[in-house]
Design a protein around this motif. Sequence first.
Motif, PDB file in Angstrom:
ATOM      1  N   TYR A 224       0.896  -1.130  -0.150  1.00 28.88           N
ATOM      2  CA  TYR A 224       0.038  -0.035  -0.096  1.00 28.88           C
ATOM      3  C   TYR A 224       0.788   1.156   0.186  1.00 28.88           C
ATOM      4  O   TYR A 224       0.531   2.522  -0.479  1.00 28.88           O
ATOM      5  N   ASN A 225       2.300   1.098   0.531  1.00 30.32           N
ATOM      6  CA  ASN A 225       3.026   2.424   0.198  1.00 30.32           C
ATOM      7  C   ASN A 225       3.325   2.815  -1.159  1.00 30.32           C
ATOM      8  O   ASN A 225       3.289   3.771  -1.466  1.00 30.32           O
ATOM      9  N   GLU A 226       3.539   1.693  -1.758  1.00 30.64           N
ATOM     10  CA  GLU A 226       3.821   1.726  -3.250  1.00 30.64           C
ATOM     11  C   GLU A 226       2.752   2.380  -4.062  1.00 30.64           C
ATOM     12  O   GLU A 226       2.713   3.019  -5.101  1.00 30.64           O
ATOM     13  N   LEU A 227       1.610   1.738  -3.640  1.00 30.60           N
ATOM     14  CA  LEU A 227       0.190   1.822  -4.233  1.00 30.60           C
ATOM     15  C   LEU A 227       0.103   3.594  -4.184  1.00 30.60           C
ATOM     16  O   LEU A 227      -0.617   4.485  -4.822  1.00 30.60           O
ATOM     17  N   LEU A 228       0.351   4.049  -2.671  1.00 29.72           N
ATOM     18  CA  LEU A 228       0.083   5.484  -2.600  1.00 29.72           C
ATOM     19  C   LEU A 228       0.885   6.436  -3.239  1.00 29.72           C
ATOM     20  O   LEU A 228       0.412   7.481  -3.881  1.00 29.72           O
ATOM     21  N   THR A 229       2.114   5.999  -3.676  1.00 28.73           N
ATOM     22  CA  THR A 229       3.036   7.088  -4.797  1.00 28.73           C
ATOM     23  C   THR A 229       2.316   7.000  -6.020  1.00 28.73           C
ATOM     24  O   THR A 229       2.311   7.923  -6.475  1.00 28.73           O
ATOM     25  N   THR A 230       1.910   5.987  -6.333  1.00 24.87           N
ATOM     26  CA  THR A 230       1.059   5.922  -7.851  1.00 24.87           C
ATOM     27  C   THR A 230      -0.199   6.564  -7.890  1.00 24.87           C
ATOM     28  O   THR A 230      -0.419   7.500  -8.573  1.00 24.87           O
ATOM     29  N   MET A 231      -0.980   6.410  -6.805  1.00 23.63           N
ATOM     30  CA  MET A 231      -2.160   7.366  -6.735  1.00 23.63           C
ATOM     31  C   MET A 231      -1.891   8.766  -6.513  1.00 23.63           C
ATOM     32  O   MET A 231      -2.607   9.493  -7.230  1.00 23.63           O
ATOM     33  N   LYS A 232      -0.780   9.419  -5.830  1.00 25.72           N
ATOM     34  CA  LYS A 232      -0.476  10.733  -5.836  1.00 25.72           C
ATOM     35  C   LYS A 232      -0.016  11.055  -7.107  1.00 25.72           C
ATOM     36  O   LYS A 232      -0.501  12.368  -7.581  1.00 25.72           O
TER      37      LYS A 232
ATOM     38  N   GLY B 239      -8.591  22.057  -7.636  1.00 19.08           N
ATOM     39  CA  GLY B 239      -7.581  21.209  -7.836  1.00 19.08           C
ATOM     40  C   GLY B 239      -7.656  20.425  -6.537  1.00 19.08           C
ATOM     41  O   GLY B 239      -8.000  20.769  -5.399  1.00 19.08           O
ATOM     42  N   ILE B 240      -6.857  19.345  -6.565  1.00 24.87           N
ATOM     43  CA  ILE B 240      -6.898  18.301  -5.104  1.00 24.87           C
ATOM     44  C   ILE B 240      -5.469  17.928  -5.160  1.00 24.87           C
ATOM     45  O   ILE B 240      -4.865  17.568  -6.262  1.00 24.87           O
ATOM     46  N   GLU B 241      -5.086  17.830  -4.180  1.00 24.32           N
ATOM     47  CA  GLU B 241      -3.708  17.092  -3.531  1.00 24.32           C
ATOM     48  C   GLU B 241      -4.023  15.968  -2.760  1.00 24.32           C
ATOM     49  O   GLU B 241      -4.542  16.068  -1.525  1.00 24.32           O
ATOM     50  N   LEU B 242      -3.473  14.842  -3.030  1.00 24.97           N
ATOM     51  CA  LEU B 242      -3.471  13.656  -2.200  1.00 24.97           C
ATOM     52  C   LEU B 242      -2.454  13.836  -1.374  1.00 24.97           C
ATOM     53  O   LEU B 242      -1.106  13.735  -1.574  1.00 24.97           O
ATOM     54  N   ILE B 243      -2.608  14.123   0.160  1.00 25.20           N
ATOM     55  CA  ILE B 243      -1.582  14.193   1.171  1.00 25.20           C
ATOM     56  C   ILE B 243      -1.144  13.131   1.673  1.00 25.20           C
ATOM     57  O   ILE B 243       0.178  12.602   1.710  1.00 25.20           O
ATOM     58  N   GLY B 244      -2.035  11.881   1.889  1.00 26.60           N
ATOM     59  CA  GLY B 244      -1.554  10.438   2.342  1.00 26.60           C
ATOM     60  C   GLY B 244      -2.521   9.792   2.950  1.00 26.60           C
ATOM     61  O   GLY B 244      -3.840  10.169   2.706  1.00 26.60           O
TER      62      GLY B 244
ATOM     63  N   VAL C 294      -8.975   0.535  -4.459  1.00 26.15           N
ATOM     64  CA  VAL C 294      -8.252   1.478  -3.659  1.00 26.15           C
ATOM     65  C   VAL C 294      -7.551   2.736  -4.437  1.00 26.15           C
ATOM     66  O   VAL C 294      -7.637   3.860  -4.329  1.00 26.15           O
ATOM     67  N   ALA C 295      -7.333   2.223  -5.824  1.00 26.64           N
ATOM     68  CA  ALA C 295      -6.160   3.150  -6.444  1.00 26.64           C
ATOM     69  C   ALA C 295      -7.081   3.531  -7.907  1.00 26.64           C
ATOM     70  O   ALA C 295      -6.622   4.405  -8.871  1.00 26.64           O
TER      71      ALA C 295
END
Length: 301
Positions: A120-128, A145-150, A245-246
């Motif tokens: 899920y950490n790697e997935l988060l990077t892709t989602m950002k 606009g939207i920014e994914l913080i985490g 999730v992504a």
Amino acid sequence: MKQFYILLFSLFLGYSSFAQSDSTSLEIEKIEKSLKYQYGEISLGEGMAKLNVPKGFKYLDAEQAEYVLTELWGNPASGTSLGMLVPEGQGVLDDDSWVFDIEYEAMGYVKDTDASEIDYNELLTTMKEDMVEESKERVANGYDGIELIGWASKPYYDNEKKTLHWAKELKFGNAETNTLNYNVRVLGRKGVLMLNAIAAMGSLPEVKQNIPLVVNSVTFEQGHSYFDFDPEVDEVAAWTIGSLVAGKILTKLGFFALILKFWKVIAFALVSGGGALYKWVKGRKREEESVIIEEQEKVLN
């Protein structure tokens, strides 16, 4: 005499702000009273699933939920809401308001074989990275606009109940307060029920506390559950647990936010004459403040 004029100008400005605040409060009260909440058992998706409104919540039907999401909160129209759960004792325009919006996506039977293998950490990077592109599309359509913080809560899959939930912390435009988007997915035979908590980050503990209650309040009717899947006739979704999730947050699965600053003024403007009035009120306020400042400077000089 100079001090008298300064005091007079200050009182005028204070009275103007008070009058606007009082009018806004009355309009918001009118909006809240116009909403018709329901309790007990609610049929969802023409008999596909049912909701037993959990203790501590009240339910708004699909039409009213869409009104709240778009007209009051300023989100893009989607027409996909099946209704929303609102905490008892709260209104949709309260400063600390939060809700669970309910939707259904007929994407087919989602295989969950990848649930235990996801990084899920790697997935988060892709989602950002994906969010940057999706945010551009949103801005092009006239929205912030939207920014994914985490992660606000790392993804968790309950294999026994076939439910998936995770939470994202997001920043909308230049908003001072970040938004919480807590996602719950209940897997079914031909699609997925989606319960999205829309709230400010400060409501995270309260939202998490109510997740088990909300998850248990929604069930698929007989013949529609995950365990009713028939490989001979049912379609398997292209989606997996990881891709849920992504997934395309702004388009495929929908996305909403609270307007955390000035939303009461926006609601008042909409009820009193639309977005044009809101812009006019803001312009008038700036003009009045400029005139007062100029007059104060003249008096002091």
